[in-house]
Design a protein around this motif. Structure first.
Motif, PDB file in Angstrom:
ATOM      1  N   UNK A 117     -23.187  45.740   9.155  1.00 28.68           N
ATOM      2  CA  UNK A 117     -22.941  45.015   9.455  1.00 28.68           C
ATOM      3  C   UNK A 117     -23.647  43.373   9.940  1.00 28.68           C
ATOM      4  N   UNK A 118     -23.097  43.075  10.206  1.00 29.27           N
ATOM      5  CA  UNK A 118     -23.750  41.815  11.571  1.00 29.27           C
ATOM      6  C   UNK A 118     -22.817  41.186  12.698  1.00 29.27           C
ATOM      7  N   UNK A 119     -23.233  41.052  13.303  1.00 36.44           N
ATOM      8  CA  UNK A 119     -22.401  40.472  14.507  1.00 36.44           C
ATOM      9  C   UNK A 119     -21.089  39.151  14.220  1.00 36.44           C
ATOM     10  N   UNK A 120     -21.547  38.459  13.604  1.00 33.68           N
ATOM     11  CA  UNK A 120     -20.678  36.935  13.130  1.00 33.68           C
ATOM     12  C   UNK A 120     -20.087  37.388  12.117  1.00 33.68           C
ATOM     13  N   UNK A 121     -19.187  37.829  11.069  1.00 32.32           N
ATOM     14  CA  UNK A 121     -18.891  37.139   9.558  1.00 32.32           C
ATOM     15  C   UNK A 121     -17.353  36.153   9.316  1.00 32.32           C
TER      16      UNK A 121
ATOM     17  N   UNK B 162     -10.342  38.421  -6.691  1.00 33.42           N
ATOM     18  CA  UNK B 162      -9.416  38.371  -5.708  1.00 33.42           C
ATOM     19  C   UNK B 162      -9.385  37.414  -4.346  1.00 33.42           C
ATOM     20  N   UNK B 163      -9.541  36.337  -5.151  1.00 32.32           N
ATOM     21  CA  UNK B 163      -9.352  35.296  -4.279  1.00 32.32           C
ATOM     22  C   UNK B 163     -10.191  34.539  -2.793  1.00 32.32           C
ATOM     23  N   UNK B 164     -11.674  36.229  -2.664  1.00 34.17           N
ATOM     24  CA  UNK B 164     -12.003  36.129  -1.417  1.00 34.17           C
ATOM     25  C   UNK B 164     -13.649  35.837  -1.547  1.00 34.17           C
ATOM     26  N   UNK B 165     -14.198  34.641  -0.149  1.00 35.69           N
ATOM     27  CA  UNK B 165     -15.326  34.085  -0.080  1.00 35.69           C
ATOM     28  C   UNK B 165     -15.748  34.957   1.030  1.00 35.69           C
ATOM     29  N   UNK B 166     -17.527  35.542   0.795  1.00 36.56           N
ATOM     30  CA  UNK B 166     -17.436  36.101   2.804  1.00 36.56           C
ATOM     31  C   UNK B 166     -18.450  36.012   3.028  1.00 36.56           C
ATOM     32  N   UNK B 167     -19.189  35.622   4.479  1.00 36.91           N
ATOM     33  CA  UNK B 167     -20.107  34.589   4.534  1.00 36.91           C
ATOM     34  C   UNK B 167     -20.696  35.211   6.580  1.00 36.91           C
ATOM     35  N   UNK B 168     -22.072  35.975   6.169  1.00 31.96           N
ATOM     36  CA  UNK B 168     -22.054  36.777   7.336  1.00 31.96           C
ATOM     37  C   UNK B 168     -23.426  36.107   8.171  1.00 31.96           C
ATOM     38  N   UNK B 169     -23.690  36.528   8.865  1.00 37.73           N
ATOM     39  CA  UNK B 169     -24.856  36.476   9.776  1.00 37.73           C
ATOM     40  C   UNK B 169     -25.143  34.936  10.129  1.00 37.73           C
ATOM     41  N   UNK B 170     -23.059  34.877  10.660  1.00 36.85           N
ATOM     42  CA  UNK B 170     -22.868  33.239  11.160  1.00 36.85           C
ATOM     43  C   UNK B 170     -23.148  33.720  12.276  1.00 36.85           C
TER      44      UNK B 170
END
Length: 573
Positions: free
Chosen positions: A493-497, A530-538
Motif C-alpha cells: 500500500x501507498x497513499x496515492x495510486x 488485461x489492459x492495465x497499468x499501475x502507478x504508485x507513490x504518486x
C-alpha cells in the motif's frame, strides 16, 4: 452287452441344478414384478378415487364459496391435505383460480370489465410406492350460475422473465398478503409465457411476491424495514376492476472464484562462495577465501570442475541472465556453462538455444532470455578451471542467475463484494445492493461463491496493507449459468495510486503505452495482458495521462489522484 441302468453323474446333477435355478430365479422375478405391479395399480386406483371424491365435492359447493384457504379466490378448502387409504398416505393438493377467458378480452381490454370469467379447479394427489414418487391429477372448470360478476377485486398479473427478457415457464410464484381478510398465501407456477394471473384478487395494498425456480436466482418485493426506506420494488397494490402487472427477472445462477496474488517480479540465485553449501559437485576444486579455486596449495592441478546446486523456481516466468566475476590470466582460465534437467540428468543446454554454451563462456554476462521457461524448468551452472602454470589458479569470485517468477498466491486477503443491482435506497439515497458480501481467501489465495446471481460485481480490499495493482478482468461481469474467475494482483500500500485500464472496441488493449506525468516528470508503462497499468507513490495532485496504441487515436486525460484512483480509458480506432 451290459444293460444295467447307469446312475446320474456329478456333471448331470450340476447341469440339472443350474437349469432349475435359472427357472426358479426367472419365476421369482416375474412373481416379484407382478406383486409390485399389483401394488402400484392398487395405489394409483386409490389416488384416482381420492381425487375424484375431491372434485365431486368441490363441484357441489356454491360457486361463490369455491376457493382455498389463503388463495385467490379465498374459501374454506385447504390447499394441502393428507389422506390415508389402504395404508398408503396421499398428499392432496387443491388449486382454485379465476380464469380470464380471452373470448371477451383480457385484463383491461375485457369487454365487460370483469376478468374473473370462471374458476379452474385442479386436484393433484402425490404418493410414494417402494421409494418411487408418483402423482396424478384432474382439472375441471366451474362456471358461475348466471352472468359472470365480481363485486370487488381486481387482477394481479406476475411475469417471470430471464436476463434476455425471455419468459421463464415453471417459475414458482408465491403471493402473500397479511392485510387481507382472510390472509392470502398461495403458490402457483408460471405458464409457458412466464405469466401467472390472479383475477379476483381482493382490492388491497401490501401484496408480497417471491418468484423463484430451482437453479435460478430469486426476485421479490421488499418491505420498508431497517435502512431500506425506499424498497425496489415495494409491495404491490390491487384496485377494484383494475389490473396490476409486475415483472420479475430471474435466471440461472452462476459461480465466481477470486484469486489474490502478488505480481510477477525479478528474483536471483547467487553464490558468493563463502562455503560449498551452494555446490552440488566438485572435482579438483574447492572454496577458499571467498572464491572457487583449484584445489591447493600449489602446485595446483591442471584443471578442475564445479557444479552449482539446481535452481528450480516454483513459479518460474522466464530466465533473464547468468553473470559472474572471475580472476583469470592468460595461463589461468575459467569457463562457465549452463546445464538443464532433461528428465534424467543435468545436461548441457544445446547451442541451438544458447549459442556457445558447449565451448563455455569466458565473458560475463550471458543472456538466458531465449530459454523457454516451460522447457528449461531447472538450471545448474558449471565451472571449468584450468591452469598452464602449477603455481597459479584461476578464481570465480561469485556467480548469479537472474530470472522472473510469480505471480505468487497471497493467502488470507479480506475483501468485500457487491453487485450493481439494488433493492432500494436508504433515507439519504444510498443504494442497498441485492448482493453484498465479504470474503477472505484461503491458504492458496482462493475464495469462491456459488450460487451467485448474474450481475456486474465490484471488489474492494479490506484494510490498508495492499493496493490492487491489477484486476483481471477489470469489470467482473457474471453472466447466467457461467463460472467466472477473477484475479486480484496486489502490491504494498501507498497513499496515492492510479490504476489505468485501457480498452479498444470493448476489449482490453495489451501493450498500450500509458504515460502519467506532472510538473515535468513522466512515468511510462506498457499495459498488461488485461489492459492495465499501475502507478504508485504518486502525490495527491492532478496528473496528465496519455494513452496510445497502434491503430488507435491517442487520448489525453487530466485526472485528480487522491487515494486509490482508477481511470478507465476507451481508445477510438
Amino acid at each position: 452287452m451290459n444293460t444295467t441302468p447307469r446312475g446320474m453323474s456329478f456333471v448331470d446333477v450340476v447341469v440339472g441344478t443350474a437349469i432349475m435355478l435359472m427357472v426358479f430365479v426367472a419365476m421369482f422375478g416375474a412373481f416379484k414384478l407382478s406383486i409390485q405391479l399389483v401394488f402400484s395399480t392398487k395405489a394409483k386406483t386409490g389416488a384416482i378415487s381420492l381425487v375424484g371424491q375431491q372434485i365431486e365435492y368441490l363441484r357441489g359447493l356454491p360457486y361463490d364459496t369455491l376457493g382455498t384457504v389463503g388463495g385467490i379466490p379465498s374459501g374454506t378448502i385447504p390447499q394441502l391435505q393428507q389422506k390415508t387409504l389402504n395404508n398408503i398416505t396421499y398428499t392432496i393438493r387443491t388449486l382454485i383460480e379465476y380464469v380470464d377467458d380471452p373470448g371477451d378480452g383480457t385484463g383491461n381490454s375485457d369487454s365487460n370489465g370483469i376478468t374473473a370469467d370462471y374458476k379452474l379447479v385442479k386436484v393433484e394427489a402425490d404418493w410414494v410406492v417402494k421409494g418411487i414418487s408418483q402423482s396424478t391429477f384432474v382439472v375441471t372448470v366451474v362456471a358461475p350460475p348466471g352472468m359472470e360478476s365480481l363485486a370487488n377485486g381486481g387482477t394481479l398479473t406476475i411475469n417471470a422473465f430471464d436476463a434476455n427478457a425471455a419468459p421463464v415457464p415453471g417459475a414458482s410464484i408465491h403471493i402473500t398478503n397479511p392485510s387481507t381478510t382472510p390472509t392470502i398465501d398461495i403458490t402457483v407456477s408460471s405458464s409457458d409465457t412466464g405469466t401467472a394471473s390472479f383475477p379476483g384478487a381482493p382490492a388491497a395494498a401490501g401484496y408480497r411476491v417471491v418468484v423463484s425456480k430451482s437453479g435460478y436466482s430469486t426476485a421479490q418485493t421488499y418491505l420498508v424495514q431497517g435502512q431500506n426506506t425506499n424498497p425496489n420494488p415495494g409491495p404491490l397494490a390491487v384496485a377494484n376492476k383494475k389490473t396490476t402487472t409486475q415483472s420479475f427477472a430471474i435466471d440461472r445462477t452462476a459461480a465466481l472464484s477470486v484469486t489474490t496474488q502478488s505480481p510477477m517480479g525479478a528474483a536471483t540465485f547467487s553464490d558468493t562462495f563463502t562455503d560449498q553449501a551452494q555446490l552440488s559437485a566438485t572435482t579438483s576444486t574447492t572454496v577458499s577465501g571467498g572464491s572457487l579455486v583449484l584445489t591447493g596449495p600449489a602446485p595446483y592441478p591442471a584443471s578442475g570442475t564445479a557444479q552449482s546446486v539446481p535452481v528450480a523456481p516454483s513459479r518460474l516466468a522466464g530466465w533473464t541472465s547468468v553473470s559472474w566475476h572471475a580472476s583469470t590470466t592468460a595461463q589461468a582460465t575459467a569457463l562457465v556453462r549452463v546445464y538443464y534437467w532433461n528428465g534424467t540428468t543435468y545436461a548441457l543446454v544445446p547451442d541451438a538455444d544458447l549459442a556457445g554454451n558447449s565451448a563455455g563462456f569466458a565473458t560475463s554476462p550471458v543472456s538466458l532470455a531465449a530459454l523457454p521457461a516451460g522447457t528449461y524448468t531447472s538450471l545448474e551452472l558449471g565451472a571449468t578451471l584450468a591452469t598452464a602454470n602449477a603455481n597459479l589458479t584461476p578464481a570465480i569470485l561469485d556467480w548469479t542467475i537472474d530470472y522472473t517468477a510469480g505471480p505468487t498466491p497471497l493467502p488470507s486477503i479480506a475483501f468485500t463484494m457487491h453487485g450493481a443491482k439494488n433493492i432500494g435506497t436508504s433515507a439519504t439515497g444510498t443504494p442497498l445492493y441485492k448482493v453484498s458480501t465479504s470474503g477472505t481467501t484461503n491458504a492458496s489465495g482462493l475464495w469462491s461463491i456459488a450460487p451467485l446471481e448474474w450481475d456486474t460485481y465490484t471488489l474492494a480490499l479490506t484494510g490498508s496493507t495492499y493496493d490492487v495493482m491489477e484486476r483481471c478482468p477489470d469489470v467482473v461481469s457474471v453472466t447466467p449459468g457461467s463460472s467466472v474467475s477473477a484475479v486480484l494482483t496486489l502490491t504494498g500500500h501507498t497513499a496515492n495510486t492510479l490504476k489505468v485500464a485501457v480498452s479498444g472496441g470493448g476489449n482490453p488493449l495489451s501493450n498500450a503505452t500509458i504515460a502519467v506525468g506532472r510538473a515535468g516528470a513522466t512515468t511510462t508503462l506498457a499495459s498488461s495482458a488485461c489492459g492495465q497499468s499501475f502507478f504508485s507513490n504518486l502525490s495527491n495532485a492532478t496528473y496528465t495521462v496519455q494513452a496510445s496504441a497502434p491503430g488507435y487515436q491517442t487520448q489525453i486525460t487530466n485526472i485528480a489522484v487522491s487515494g486509490q484512483t482508477e481511470l478507465p480509458i476507451a481508445l477510438s480506432p
